[in-house]
Design a protein around this motif. Structure first.
Motif: not given
Length: 214
Positions: A31-34, A25-29
């Protein structure tokens, strides 16, 4: 080995799965917030579904970090040991402030938050509280009272306290920006002085220092 409690296999596997989920989830977040600006504060905009008052959302989404953490920690075999209790107290000092005190001093009259954003925060705080409370109260080392005079604990405490002070100071500076001439708390300004001359967000920096120490 005599100072360690070997947990049941089921506990260990559940914990490992939750830990791996948190990394994913940290990796997904990240990327998403970028690529997507979170619809919060000045960036609130249409298209993110129904909203609720920001103060209420803040209380609801941060409360698991107090209630769930305390409940899970209290159920663990290390809950009666002094060193884990001190570490748990550090955690709770931060999150009681964040969940139940900060919302009532926010300049947020009329502020709203998308419910979906609040639900994401609840999910994160639930997972984070489970991981840390379970490790501290059940799966981690059985620290004796001597840990409290270990140089690692003392240095960690120094970092935690320094970060807490920085975080509190930075938030006070931000609140004062809106205290005059903006009753609704909707005007944004650039803070000046202190760490704001060198760091964009000293409040976030303070939290990073806190949890590095913890």
């Amino acid at each position: 080995m005599s100072s360690l409690r070997l947990p049941r296999v089921g506990d260990t596997e559940a914990y490992r799965g939750a830990l791996l989920l948190s990394f994913a989830l940290a990796g997904a977040a990240f990327f998403a917030t970028g690529v997507i600006t979170a619809p919060y504060g000045r960036h609130l905009r249409a298209g993110w579904g129904p909203t609720i008052p920001r103060r209420l959302a803040w209380i609801v989404m941060e409360t698991p970090s107090v209630v769930l953490f305390a409940w899970l920690f209290a159920r663990g075999p290390h809950a009666d040991d002094l060193a884990p209790r001190v570490l748990a107290a550090y955690w709770l000092v931060h999150y009681v402030q964040r969940a139940w005190l900060d919302p009532f001093v926010l300049q947020t009259r009329g502020g709203r938050m998308p419910i979906v954003l609040m639900l994401c925060a609840i999910a994160y705080n639930t997972l984070n509280s489970y991981l840390n409370a379970t490790w501290l109260g059940t799966l981690g080392a059985n620290y004796s009272w001597r840990w409290l005079i270990d140089i690692r604990f003392l240095y960690g405490t120094l970092l935690f306290c320094a970060g807490f002070v920085i975080n509190r100071w930075a938030d006070i500076v931000l609140r004062r920006l809106r205290r005059r001439g903006d009753a609704g708390g909707t005007r944004y300004a650039i803070p000046r002085g202190g760490l704001y001359e060198d760091i964009s967000c000293p409040n976030y920096f303070g939290e990073l220092v806190q949890w590095t120490g913890w």
